[in-house]
Design an enzyme around this catalytic site. Structure first.
Site, mmCIF file in Angstrom:
data_model
loop_
_atom_site.group_PDB
_atom_site.id
_atom_site.type_symbol
_atom_site.label_atom_id
_atom_site.label_comp_id
_atom_site.label_asym_id
_atom_site.label_seq_id
_atom_site.Cartn_x
_atom_site.Cartn_y
_atom_site.Cartn_z
ATOM 1 C CG HIS A 56 -1.929 -1.072 1.273
ATOM 2 N ND1 HIS A 56 -2.750 -1.364 0.201
ATOM 3 C CD2 HIS A 56 -2.256 -1.954 2.247
ATOM 4 C CE1 HIS A 56 -3.543 -2.379 0.531
ATOM 5 N NE2 HIS A 56 -3.263 -2.764 1.758
ATOM 6 C CG HIS B 194 -6.895 -5.352 1.901
ATOM 7 N ND1 HIS B 194 -6.351 -6.282 2.753
ATOM 8 C CD2 HIS B 194 -8.073 -4.965 2.433
ATOM 9 C CE1 HIS B 194 -7.180 -6.452 3.784
ATOM 10 N NE2 HIS B 194 -8.223 -5.674 3.617
ATOM 11 C CG ASP C 211 -3.408 -8.582 0.549
ATOM 12 O OD1 ASP C 211 -2.783 -9.070 1.500
ATOM 13 O OD2 ASP C 211 -4.323 -7.740 0.684
ATOM 14 C CG ASP D 203 -5.730 -10.207 3.094
ATOM 15 O OD1 ASP D 203 -5.558 -10.695 1.960
ATOM 16 O OD2 ASP D 203 -5.262 -9.107 3.429
HETATM 17 ZN ZN LIG Z 1 -4.629 -7.379 2.584
#
Ligand SMILES: [Zn+2]
Length: 288
Positions: A115, A153, A151, A231
């Protein structure tokens, strides 16, 4: 299978924060006690400022070094976080070295990183280990490098750093709506996003992962860097997806079957089943 780690990555924490150091120490215990996977252990390589500056601004590096105040609600200013973040990047560089030598490698370090943008630490991430290793790969060798980010996200920082970077392409499969809210469409000439709705049935989620892998093959990469997040797991506390351990095993197998040098770096996963999910992925990667 080469695993890169350093126990110092468990030496910082915030009370109640989901990015808990015990995830790593429990995974290390599990990997050290299992007998089916042949593991060689390695330490991160040292990281120069020149390598970091390919991905980040001088101001961002100075801010992480000073770590005077929290970067955002999810990204606290821990003491020595610059050194921890550098080791995490150094782990990805060690992975790159192993992949180039034909050995599958996994970066098992904190902080994670997909991120952090050029100018901002965010979402548990201070730097972007995979993006930095990809830029190093392109700067020091011939060939094209793809990032496959599973992932749950969106890897907004990896995308921001690699957007339009020559010889690279980014493929991300992630829940939307979800943190950080980006990744709804393709951007630049090399970033391809595959948003998945919350509670997407497992078979459908796997079909989309397979589609992204097929798209990545069309790019014909010479090296694949995987942002491995665990996740999208059915019982992960941070997202609402449906994958099981068997699906992470299948992901590992699918990466192996590409028959392209690859390395993987841990970027997420917050359930208490985390060590089993990583082991399932590594067994898939290893062909065991
Ligand atoms: Zn994540």
């Amino acid at each position: 299978m080469k695993i890169i780690t350093d126990e110092r990555c468990t030496l910082y924490a915030s009370p109640g924060h989901p990015e808990r150091p015990a995830r790593i120490s429990k995974t290390l215990e599990k990997l050290r006690s299992q007998k089916t996977l042949a593991i060689t252990w390695a330490e991160p390589l040292p990281v120069t400022e020149e390598i970091l500056l390919r991905a980040h601004s001088k101001e961002h590096l100075a801010r992480v070094k000073a770590a005077a105040e929290d970067f955002d609600g999810d990204t606290p200013a821990h003491p020595d976080i610059f050194a921890h973040a550098c080791r995490s990047v150094g782990g990805a560089l060690q992975c790159l070295k192993a992949a180039r030598a034909g050995e599958a490698a996994f970066n098992l370090l904190r902080p994670p990183g997909h991120h952090a943008t050029r100018d901002r630490a965010m979402g548990f991430c201070y730097f972007g280990s995979v993006a930095i290793a990809v830029l190093e790969a392109v700067a020091t060798g011939p060939g094209k490098v793809a990032v496959f980010d599973f992932d749950v996200h969106h890897g907004n920082g990896t995308e921001a750093i690699l957007r339009n970077a020559p010889q690279t392409a980014f493929f991300s499969i992630h829940q939307h709506p979800c943190y950080p809210g980006t990744g709804t469409r393709n951007v630049g000439n090399n970033c391809f996003n595959f948003p998945v709705a919350p509670r997407t049935p497992r078979e459908e989620y796997r079909r989309i992962l397979g589609k992204a892998l097929e798209e990545m093959k069309k790019f014909k990469p010479d090296l694949v860097a995987v942002s491995a997040g665990f996740d999208a797991y059915a019982r992960d506390p941070l997202a609402q997806e449906t994958l099981e351990a068997e699906d992470f095993h299948w992901l590992g197998q699918s990466i192996r079957q590409l028959a392209i040098p690859s390395f993987s770096a841990l970027v997420g996963g917050y359930s208490s089943d985390f060590p089993e999910l990583i082991l399932a992925y590594l067994r898939g990667l290893d062909g065991s």
